[in-house]
Design a protein around this motif. Structure first.
Motif, PDB file in Angstrom:
ATOM      1  N   THR A 102      -0.726  34.648 -52.790  1.00  0.00           N
ATOM      2  CA  THR A 102       0.230  33.677 -52.261  1.00  0.00           C
ATOM      3  C   THR A 102       0.417  33.875 -50.762  1.00  0.00           C
ATOM      4  OG1 THR A 102       1.405  33.498 -54.370  1.00  0.00           O
ATOM      5  CG2 THR A 102       2.601  32.832 -52.385  1.00  0.00           C
ATOM      6  N   GLY A 103       0.640  35.123 -50.353  1.00  0.00           N
ATOM      7  CA  GLY A 103       0.818  35.408 -48.935  1.00  0.00           C
ATOM      8  C   GLY A 103      -0.431  35.096 -48.127  1.00  0.00           C
ATOM      9  N   LEU A 104      -1.566  35.576 -48.616  1.00  0.00           N
ATOM     10  CA  LEU A 104      -2.833  35.361 -47.906  1.00  0.00           C
ATOM     11  C   LEU A 104      -3.196  33.882 -47.870  1.00  0.00           C
ATOM     12  CD1 LEU A 104      -5.338  37.128 -46.757  1.00  0.00           C
ATOM     13  CD2 LEU A 104      -6.440  36.388 -48.860  1.00  0.00           C
ATOM     14  N   GLY A 105      -3.052  33.207 -49.008  1.00  0.00           N
ATOM     15  CA  GLY A 105      -3.438  31.803 -49.105  1.00  0.00           C
ATOM     16  C   GLY A 105      -2.610  30.899 -48.211  1.00  0.00           C
ATOM     17  N   MET A 106      -1.300  31.129 -48.196  1.00  0.00           N
ATOM     18  CA  MET A 106      -0.443  30.312 -47.337  1.00  0.00           C
ATOM     19  C   MET A 106      -0.737  30.580 -45.861  1.00  0.00           C
ATOM     20  SD  MET A 106       1.322  28.194 -49.102  1.00  0.00           S
ATOM     21  CE  MET A 106       2.364  27.655 -47.748  1.00  0.00           C
ATOM     22  N   ALA A 107      -0.936  31.850 -45.518  1.00  0.00           N
ATOM     23  CA  ALA A 107      -1.276  32.187 -44.133  1.00  0.00           C
ATOM     24  C   ALA A 107      -2.594  31.531 -43.735  1.00  0.00           C
ATOM     25  CB  ALA A 107      -1.361  33.708 -43.969  1.00  0.00           C
ATOM     26  N   PHE A 108      -3.562  31.556 -44.638  1.00  0.00           N
ATOM     27  CA  PHE A 108      -4.874  30.970 -44.380  1.00  0.00           C
ATOM     28  C   PHE A 108      -4.760  29.465 -44.138  1.00  0.00           C
ATOM     29  CE2 PHE A 108      -9.032  29.279 -45.391  1.00  0.00           C
ATOM     30  CZ  PHE A 108      -9.913  30.228 -44.884  1.00  0.00           C
ATOM     31  N   GLN A 109      -3.979  28.781 -44.978  1.00  0.00           N
ATOM     32  CA  GLN A 109      -3.842  27.328 -44.853  1.00  0.00           C
ATOM     33  C   GLN A 109      -3.111  26.938 -43.574  1.00  0.00           C
ATOM     34  OE1 GLN A 109      -5.116  24.670 -46.742  1.00  0.00           O
ATOM     35  NE2 GLN A 109      -4.404  23.679 -44.870  1.00  0.00           N
ATOM     36  N   ILE A 110      -2.050  27.656 -43.255  1.00  0.00           N
ATOM     37  CA  ILE A 110      -1.295  27.312 -42.046  1.00  0.00           C
ATOM     38  C   ILE A 110      -2.144  27.563 -40.806  1.00  0.00           C
ATOM     39  CG2 ILE A 110       0.774  27.817 -40.685  1.00  0.00           C
ATOM     40  CD1 ILE A 110       2.106  28.641 -43.393  1.00  0.00           C
ATOM     41  N   ARG A 111      -2.912  28.661 -40.829  1.00  0.00           N
ATOM     42  CA  ARG A 111      -3.824  28.921 -39.714  1.00  0.00           C
ATOM     43  C   ARG A 111      -4.882  27.812 -39.628  1.00  0.00           C
ATOM     44  NH1 ARG A 111      -3.942  30.695 -34.692  1.00  0.00           N
ATOM     45  NH2 ARG A 111      -6.072  31.177 -34.055  1.00  0.00           N
ATOM     46  N   ASP A 112      -5.299  27.312 -40.775  1.00  0.00           N
ATOM     47  CA  ASP A 112      -6.248  26.201 -40.816  1.00  0.00           C
ATOM     48  C   ASP A 112      -5.658  24.970 -40.134  1.00  0.00           C
ATOM     49  OD1 ASP A 112      -8.916  26.289 -41.853  1.00  0.00           O
ATOM     50  OD2 ASP A 112      -8.408  24.649 -43.193  1.00  0.00           O
ATOM     51  N   ASP A 113      -4.384  24.712 -40.381  1.00  0.00           N
ATOM     52  CA  ASP A 113      -3.713  23.578 -39.741  1.00  0.00           C
ATOM     53  C   ASP A 113      -3.671  23.758 -38.221  1.00  0.00           C
ATOM     54  OD1 ASP A 113      -3.317  22.525 -42.221  1.00  0.00           O
ATOM     55  OD2 ASP A 113      -1.147  22.776 -42.251  1.00  0.00           O
ATOM     56  N   ILE A 114      -3.441  24.988 -37.778  1.00  0.00           N
ATOM     57  CA  ILE A 114      -3.424  25.267 -36.339  1.00  0.00           C
ATOM     58  C   ILE A 114      -4.805  25.027 -35.743  1.00  0.00           C
ATOM     59  CG2 ILE A 114      -3.153  27.092 -34.607  1.00  0.00           C
ATOM     60  CD1 ILE A 114      -1.015  28.335 -36.482  1.00  0.00           C
ATOM     61  N   LEU A 115      -5.843  25.497 -36.437  1.00  0.00           N
ATOM     62  CA  LEU A 115      -7.208  25.323 -35.941  1.00  0.00           C
ATOM     63  C   LEU A 115      -7.629  23.858 -35.944  1.00  0.00           C
ATOM     64  CD1 LEU A 115      -8.959  28.399 -37.594  1.00  0.00           C
ATOM     65  CD2 LEU A 115      -8.382  28.097 -35.183  1.00  0.00           C
ATOM     66  N   ASP A 116      -7.050  23.063 -36.840  1.00  0.00           N
ATOM     67  CA  ASP A 116      -7.362  21.629 -36.853  1.00  0.00           C
ATOM     68  C   ASP A 116      -6.854  20.946 -35.597  1.00  0.00           C
ATOM     69  OD1 ASP A 116      -8.430  19.307 -38.381  1.00  0.00           O
ATOM     70  OD2 ASP A 116      -6.351  18.634 -38.276  1.00  0.00           O
ATOM     71  N   VAL A 117      -5.885  21.581 -34.941  1.00  0.00           N
ATOM     72  CA  VAL A 117      -5.323  21.027 -33.705  1.00  0.00           C
ATOM     73  C   VAL A 117      -6.008  21.618 -32.473  1.00  0.00           C
ATOM     74  CG1 VAL A 117      -3.227  20.898 -32.287  1.00  0.00           C
ATOM     75  CG2 VAL A 117      -3.083  20.566 -34.760  1.00  0.00           C
ATOM     76  N   GLN A 118      -6.233  22.939 -32.483  1.00  0.00           N
ATOM     77  CA  GLN A 118      -6.733  23.580 -31.263  1.00  0.00           C
ATOM     78  C   GLN A 118      -7.984  24.413 -31.474  1.00  0.00           C
ATOM     79  OE1 GLN A 118      -3.250  25.906 -30.132  1.00  0.00           O
ATOM     80  NE2 GLN A 118      -3.949  27.674 -31.325  1.00  0.00           N
ATOM     81  N   GLY A 119      -8.653  24.241 -32.606  1.00  0.00           N
ATOM     82  CA  GLY A 119      -9.849  25.017 -32.881  1.00  0.00           C
ATOM     83  C   GLY A 119     -11.089  24.457 -32.198  1.00  0.00           C
ATOM     84  N   ASP A 120     -12.140  25.272 -32.196  1.00  0.00           N
ATOM     85  CA  ASP A 120     -13.435  24.895 -31.630  1.00  0.00           C
ATOM     86  C   ASP A 120     -14.353  24.446 -32.764  1.00  0.00           C
ATOM     87  OD1 ASP A 120     -15.992  24.758 -30.570  1.00  0.00           O
ATOM     88  OD2 ASP A 120     -15.838  26.636 -29.458  1.00  0.00           O
TER      89      ASP A 120
END
Length: 292
Positions: A209-227
């Motif tokens: 739960t902790g890892l998965g939520m962190a992974f998804q939220i980081r994914d959302d961040i990368l969708d905005v500012q990722g390469d």
């Protein structure tokens, strides 16, 4: 180093995936769908989910070789979901893992069948494990986490909220299904392979739960500012489809704080395990500021 362990797990997984998903014979009239299945399954990726299966099995005192059918099964389910998710009726994306998406190469009809084939192949693979009762228990966990109360349900919420307001509670509900459920299955199946018992399985679920939520939220961040080159896929897709996510709701800074918070919860859950949790700790920490 923990990365040596990661490489060992990844190599085991890559070898096993090719064994479970061999090339079709030249005279197989249905060989095209096998080719399409292999195209997406074997084109790389971080293999985080199957790695977690092997890691939790070993942490709980089991032989990770015995968990390989479950590790490969969860990767097959994950890959089928990506094939379908990229199709025009879903997210309509044309890049995945640095390559054209399945439907761009094989057409929508064959991509649909490739996803169906991988979902079915996943359960054939899981149930091929030598210990049949263990295999049945693992397959049941995978089925529940992949279905309408898990990943499919999360995807349903995702589709139905396009262009609509979504609060933080709904986003969490969506991602608990869309992302966390399959990661939970991966972790729990590792414990099941090692016959660790319900206490360890519950702690593994909390880690997921902790890892998965962190992974998804980081994914959302990368969708905005990722390469896109590092990610191997297009960015800005949520904004293009008018989807709400953690960044649009909270901003990048607050979203990253949530990534850290969920990661800390994952790390806390590892205190339940008597074995060496260094690998799983380092894996969780490595995802906090991942760029790919």
């Amino acid at each position: 180093m923990w990365t040596d362990t990661l490489t060992r797990y990844q190599e085991m997984i890559e070898t096993s995936l090719r064994q479970y998903m061999p090339e079709a014979s030249p005279d197989d009239p249905a060989g095209k769908v096998t080719e399409a299945m292999r195209y997406s399954l074997l084109c790389g990726g971080k293999r985080i989910r199957p790695v977690l299966t092997l890691a939790f099995c070993e942490l709980c005192g089991g032989d990770p070789e015995l968990a390989l059918p479950f590790a490969c099964a969860v990767e097959m389910v994950h890959t089928y979901s990506l094939i379908h998710d990229d199709m025009p009726c879903m997210d309509n994306d044309d890049m995945r893992r640095g390559k054209p998406t399945n439907h761009k190469v094989y057409g929508e009809d064959m991509a649909l069948l490739a996803g169906d084939g991988l979902l079915t192949k996943a359960f054939e693979t899981a149930l091929s494990a030598e210990e049949k009762e263990t295999a049945a228990n693992a397959a049941l966990v995978l089925a529940r986490c992949a279905g309408e109360k898990g990943m499919v349900g999360g995807q349903c919420i995702d589709l139905r909220t396009e262009g609509k307001e979504a609060d933080l509670s709904l986003l969490v509900t969506m991602d608990m299904g869309k992302t966390v459920a399959l990661i939970s299955a991966a972790c729990r199946m590792g414990c099941i392979a090692a016959h660790s018992g319900k206490t360890m399985e519950k702690a593994a679920e909390q880690y997921a739960t902790g890892l998965g939520m962190a992974f998804q939220i980081r994914d959302d961040i990368l969708d905005v500012q990722g390469d896109p080159q590092k990610l191997g896929k297009n960015v800005g897709m949520d904004a293009a489809m008018n989807k709400r996510n953690y960044v649009s709701l909270l901003g990048v800074e607050e979203a990253q704080k949530l990534v850290q918070d969920y990661t800390e919860r994952a790390l806390e859950s590892l205190k339940t395990f008597p074995g060496d949790t260094d690998f799983l700790q380092r894996l969780a920490k490595s995802l906090v500021k991942r760029e790919a």
